[in-house]
Design a protein around this motif. Structure first.
Motif, PDB file in Angstrom:
ATOM      1  N   LEU A  59      10.119  -9.417 -17.621  1.00  0.00           N
ATOM      2  CA  LEU A  59      11.645  -9.259 -17.423  1.00  0.00           C
ATOM      3  C   LEU A  59      12.325  -8.211 -18.315  1.00  0.00           C
ATOM      4  O   LEU A  59      11.874  -7.955 -19.211  1.00  0.00           O
ATOM      5  CB  LEU A  59      12.402 -10.726 -17.876  1.00  0.00           C
ATOM      6  CG  LEU A  59      12.271 -11.822 -17.139  1.00  0.00           C
ATOM      7  CD1 LEU A  59      12.831 -13.062 -17.822  1.00  0.00           C
ATOM      8  CD2 LEU A  59      12.689 -11.740 -15.691  1.00  0.00           C
ATOM      9  N   ARG A  60      12.938  -7.392 -17.551  1.00  0.00           N
ATOM     10  CA  ARG A  60      13.678  -6.234 -18.140  1.00  0.00           C
ATOM     11  C   ARG A  60      14.761  -6.448 -18.798  1.00  0.00           C
ATOM     12  O   ARG A  60      16.047  -7.014 -18.283  1.00  0.00           O
ATOM     13  CB  ARG A  60      13.783  -5.132 -16.987  1.00  0.00           C
ATOM     14  CG  ARG A  60      14.509  -3.963 -17.358  1.00  0.00           C
ATOM     15  CD  ARG A  60      14.724  -2.572 -16.511  1.00  0.00           C
ATOM     16  NE  ARG A  60      15.269  -1.536 -16.924  1.00  0.00           N
ATOM     17  CZ  ARG A  60      16.624  -1.231 -17.323  1.00  0.00           C
ATOM     18  NH1 ARG A  60      17.326  -2.182 -16.904  1.00  0.00           N
ATOM     19  NH2 ARG A  60      16.864  -0.135 -17.557  1.00  0.00           N
ATOM     20  N   LEU A  61      15.120  -5.914 -20.027  1.00  0.00           N
ATOM     21  CA  LEU A  61      16.423  -6.192 -20.829  1.00  0.00           C
ATOM     22  C   LEU A  61      17.022  -4.951 -20.904  1.00  0.00           C
ATOM     23  O   LEU A  61      16.488  -3.735 -21.302  1.00  0.00           O
ATOM     24  CB  LEU A  61      16.069  -6.489 -22.305  1.00  0.00           C
ATOM     25  CG  LEU A  61      15.172  -7.907 -22.427  1.00  0.00           C
ATOM     26  CD1 LEU A  61      14.782  -8.227 -23.631  1.00  0.00           C
ATOM     27  CD2 LEU A  61      15.627  -9.267 -21.885  1.00  0.00           C
ATOM     28  N   GLY A  62      18.349  -4.920 -20.752  1.00  0.00           N
ATOM     29  CA  GLY A  62      19.357  -3.869 -21.227  1.00  0.00           C
ATOM     30  C   GLY A  62      20.276  -3.816 -22.185  1.00  0.00           C
ATOM     31  O   GLY A  62      20.228  -5.222 -22.879  1.00  0.00           O
ATOM     32  N   PRO A  63      21.178  -2.834 -22.467  1.00  0.00           N
ATOM     33  CA  PRO A  63      22.160  -3.445 -23.520  1.00  0.00           C
ATOM     34  C   PRO A  63      22.969  -4.587 -23.475  1.00  0.00           C
ATOM     35  O   PRO A  63      23.522  -4.640 -22.372  1.00  0.00           O
ATOM     36  CB  PRO A  63      22.988  -2.071 -23.375  1.00  0.00           C
ATOM     37  CG  PRO A  63      22.187  -0.772 -22.812  1.00  0.00           C
ATOM     38  CD  PRO A  63      21.361  -1.698 -21.778  1.00  0.00           C
ATOM     39  N   GLY A  64      22.914  -5.365 -24.390  1.00  0.00           N
ATOM     40  CA  GLY A  64      23.819  -6.417 -24.585  1.00  0.00           C
ATOM     41  C   GLY A  64      23.091  -7.849 -23.890  1.00  0.00           C
ATOM     42  O   GLY A  64      23.435  -8.846 -24.123  1.00  0.00           O
TER      43      GLY A  64
END
Length: 314
Positions: A59-64
């Motif tokens: 799973l990819r995580l981005g800002p926030g």
């Protein structure tokens, strides 16, 4: 005040000297997480990160975005799925190279700050619960090995506040960070449970039902009461058969089976976290005496309460 099932479940987190860190990293980077901590929360402040479980989809995580990982499974956090592990996080938050060389001091960047760049392209806030007593078994059992709460799923200022506090070294700062971690975890999980399509437990989905919802609230509000299907049905205004059928369909098990699981889970938490006598634990969770609790506990969990307490202590 009546206690609903989610409030009861989320009343558990109690961080005590939790591991808190701000990680600042420039690519390529890859952390192999083998600390086997019961629960870890990772909030991305800047940049991106991939969480790659040993079993399951990356799973990819981005800002926030916030990722919550449930131990003791191992996993990898990296700038890219293809980046091979460069560092290993061991139990006790000991960090080494793949060859066992210590990295804690080499990569220190200030108070609770660590990484390979003071201006890291990716910045993450990490909070780890060390001991199982800090997180109830009921909560752990209700969570998947990995869940991600997207930034657009909620509006919460706690991540920014934690980012300000995590680098401070004021008196009492450890207690402040422990409470902030608890609050961020509880808020995140509540938002995740409430998301449409979330893989939430049956009891959570049933909470809004006009019959099963009140029944669940009654059980959680007073699990020590000598409930029967008949008395529960009378309180909810339906027949015994109607309650049993509806409860089983929505929750996935009969009312009394659910109550037994609830009582034994609470008993297990008390055995692990307190020095209460078995008699006191039994009466607290709704059994007439220690013998009755021991019989039920061993039947369901396969070992006596005393054996469970000894293993948990070990």
């Amino acid at each position: 005040m009546a206690m609903d099932a989610l409030t009861d479940l989320l009343d558990g987190p109690r961080a005590r000297g939790a591991f808190m860190l701000r990680a600042m990293l420039d690519p390529p980077w890859s952390l192999r997480i083998e600390d086997e901590a019961p629960l870890c929360l990772t909030a991305v402040v800047k940049g991106t990160a991939w969480v790659v479980p040993d079993d399951g989809d990356a799973l990819r995580l981005g800002p926030g975005d916030i990722a919550i990982t449930r131990g003791p499974d191992h996993y990898t956090v990296a700038d890219d799925r293809a980046t091979p592990p460069q560092m290993v996080i061991h139990p006790g938050n000991r960090c080494t190279t793949l060859y066992g060389e210590p990295l804690a001091e080499k990569m220190a960047l200030g108070v609770r700050s660590w990484g390979n760049s003071a201006d890291g392209e990716t910045v993450m806030l990490i909070g780890t619960y060390h001991m199982r007593g800090e997180i109830t078994q009921r909560l752990l059992a209700a969570l998947p090995p990995l869940l991600v709460l997207p930034a657009d799923a909620w509006d919460n200022a706690l991540v920014a506040f934690l980012g300000q506090e995590i680098v401070k070294d004021d008196p009492g700062q450890e207690a402040v960070l422990d409470r902030l971690l608890d609050l961020l975890l509880i808020s995140s999980l509540r938002a995740w449970f409430n998301r449409p399509g979330a893989n939430a437990p049956g009891w959570f989905k049933a909470h809004g039902d006009p019959v099963v919802g009140p029944a669940l609230q009654l059980l959680h509000d007073d699990m020590a009461h000598p409930w029967t299907v008949a008395s529960l049905a009378a309180k909810t205004g339906v027949s015994r058969a109607a309650l049993a059928q509806r409860f089983g369909k929505l929750v996935g098990e009969p009312p009394m089976s659910y109550l037994t699981g609830l009582r034994l889970a609470q008993a297990a938490d008390m055995l692990r976290e307190t020095d209460s006598t078995l008699e006191a634990v039994a009466r607290k969770v709704g059994y007439s005496n220690a013998f009755a609790l021991s019989t039920a506990f061993k039947r369901v969990r396969g070992l006596s309460p005393q054996e469970y307490r000894e293993r948990a202590t070990a």
